[in-house]
Motif scaffolding. Structure first.
Motif, PDB file in Angstrom:
ATOM      1  N   VAL A  29      41.936  61.086  29.771  1.00 39.56           N
ATOM      2  CA  VAL A  29      40.585  61.042  30.334  1.00 39.56           C
ATOM      3  C   VAL A  29      39.751  60.076  29.502  1.00 39.56           C
ATOM      4  O   VAL A  29      39.443  60.346  28.342  1.00 39.56           O
ATOM      5  N   TRP A  30      39.397  58.955  30.112  1.00 39.55           N
ATOM      6  CA  TRP A  30      38.548  57.959  29.454  1.00 39.55           C
ATOM      7  C   TRP A  30      37.220  57.917  30.197  1.00 39.55           C
ATOM      8  O   TRP A  30      36.930  56.983  30.957  1.00 39.55           O
ATOM      9  N   ALA A  31      36.407  58.951  29.987  1.00 42.99           N
ATOM     10  CA  ALA A  31      35.187  59.128  30.776  1.00 42.99           C
ATOM     11  C   ALA A  31      34.203  57.983  30.596  1.00 42.99           C
ATOM     12  O   ALA A  31      33.525  57.591  31.559  1.00 42.99           O
ATOM     13  N   SER A  32      34.116  57.431  29.393  1.00 43.06           N
ATOM     14  CA  SER A  32      33.110  56.402  29.146  1.00 43.06           C
ATOM     15  C   SER A  32      33.387  55.105  29.894  1.00 43.06           C
ATOM     16  O   SER A  32      32.482  54.280  30.071  1.00 43.06           O
ATOM     17  N   ILE A  33      34.637  54.901  30.340  1.00 44.53           N
ATOM     18  CA  ILE A  33      34.938  53.724  31.162  1.00 44.53           C
ATOM     19  C   ILE A  33      35.344  54.143  32.578  1.00 44.53           C
ATOM     20  O   ILE A  33      35.884  53.345  33.342  1.00 44.53           O
ATOM     21  N   ALA A  34      35.074  55.399  32.907  1.00 39.90           N
ATOM     22  CA  ALA A  34      35.279  55.935  34.267  1.00 39.90           C
ATOM     23  C   ALA A  34      36.704  55.761  34.759  1.00 39.90           C
ATOM     24  O   ALA A  34      36.943  55.357  35.898  1.00 39.90           O
TER      25      ALA A  34
END
Length: 221
Positions: free
Chosen positions: A106-111
Motif C-alpha cells: 500500500v503506497w497511499a501517498s502516491i495513490a
C-alpha cells in the motif's frame, strides 16, 4: 489525547485522487508483473514512501479465519516475492498448514497499491543463510530471543530473554541462523495493480498466470 472520532467523521473522510502522471494501461503490463512492479516500487522509493517494501500479508488461520499483519518484502525474482520469519510463528504455522497467501503493498501517498495472491513455499536453506548474513547483529539477537507469536508475561520478561541471548553470544562474531527461522516465497497466481483516479473510477489491472504467460484484464473499480 486526540478526541475520539465518531462514525459520521469517518464517513466523511476521503481523498479525491488526481490523475496519475503515468497512465496504467493493459499494454504496460503485457511483459508480465515484474517490470511494472519494479517501476512502481522505484516510484514509491523516489516519492519518499516510508518502508516501501512493507506489505500486508494475509494467511488462513487454524480457525479458518483470515489473519493479516505487515511484513517486509526482502526478495524479488521472476518466480515471486520473499519474506523472512520464524517458522513457528503464527504465520509460519498457517503457511505450513495452508500454503497460500495474499500480500498487498500500500503506497497511499502516491495513490497506488499492488496485490499478490498465490502459492507459498520455503526458500532454499542457502537463500535463508544468505539473507541472514545481511541482518544487523541486533536483529539476529532478536530472532534468537523471541518465540514469535507465543504469549509472554511482560515486556520485562522479553527484555530478560534478550539479555540472556546477548550474554550467550557475547563472544560470537557471526551469530548463526536459528534452524526454525527462514524465508517464504509467494509465487503469484494473480497480481493486481491499482491506481487511484478521480471520482473513485480507479484503474485496476489484474494479471493472471497461465500456461503461456500472463493474461491481462482490466477490472471495474
Amino acid at each position: 489525547m486526540a478526541p475520539a472520532r465518531n462514525s459520521d467523521d469517518l464517513a466523511h473522510m476521503r481523498v479525491d485522487y488526481s490523475g496519475p502522471a503515468v497512465e496504467l494501461t493493459e499494454d504496460a503490463c503485457a511483459a508480465g508483473w515484474r517490470p511494472m512492479f519494479e517501476s512502481w516500487l522505484a516510484a514509491a522509493i523516489e516519492g519518499g514512501v516510508s518502508e516501501p517494501n512493507a506489505m500486508v500479508l494475509a494467511t488462513i488461520g487454524d480457525d479458518g479465519l483470515p489473519a493479516t499483519r505487515t511484513v517486509l518484502c526482502k526478495g524479488l525474482s521472476d518466480t515471486g516475492i520473499a519474506f523472512y520469519t520464524n517458522y513457528e510463528s503464527g504465520k509460519g504455522r498457517h503457511l505450513a498448514a495452508r500454503p497460500v497467501a495474499s500480500a498487498t503493498f500500500v503506497w497511499a501517498s502516491i495513490a497506488r497499491q499492488v496485490t499478490f495472491r498465490g502459492d507459498v513455499s520455503r526458500v532454499p536453506e542457502a537463500v535463508s543463510d544468505e539473507y541472514w548474513e545481511q541482518r544487523p547483529r541486533g536483529a539476529r539477537l532478536g530472532a534468537w530471543a523471541s518465540e514469535q507469536s507465543n504469549p509472554i508475561g511482560s515486556r520485562t520478561e522479553l527484555d530478560a530473554k534478550l539479555s540472556q541471548v546477548e550474554e550467550r553470544f557475547a563472544k560470537v562474531d557471526d551469530i548463526p541462523r536459528p534452524l526454525g527461522w527462514g524465508g517464504f516465497e509467494i509465487t503469484p497466481r494473480t497480481v493486481e495493480f491499482w491506481q487511484g483516479r478521480t471520482n473513485r473510477l480507479h484503474d485496476r489491472i489484474r494479471l493472471t498466470r497461465t500456461t503461456d504467460g500472463w493474461d491481462v484484464t482490466r477490472l471495474q473499480p
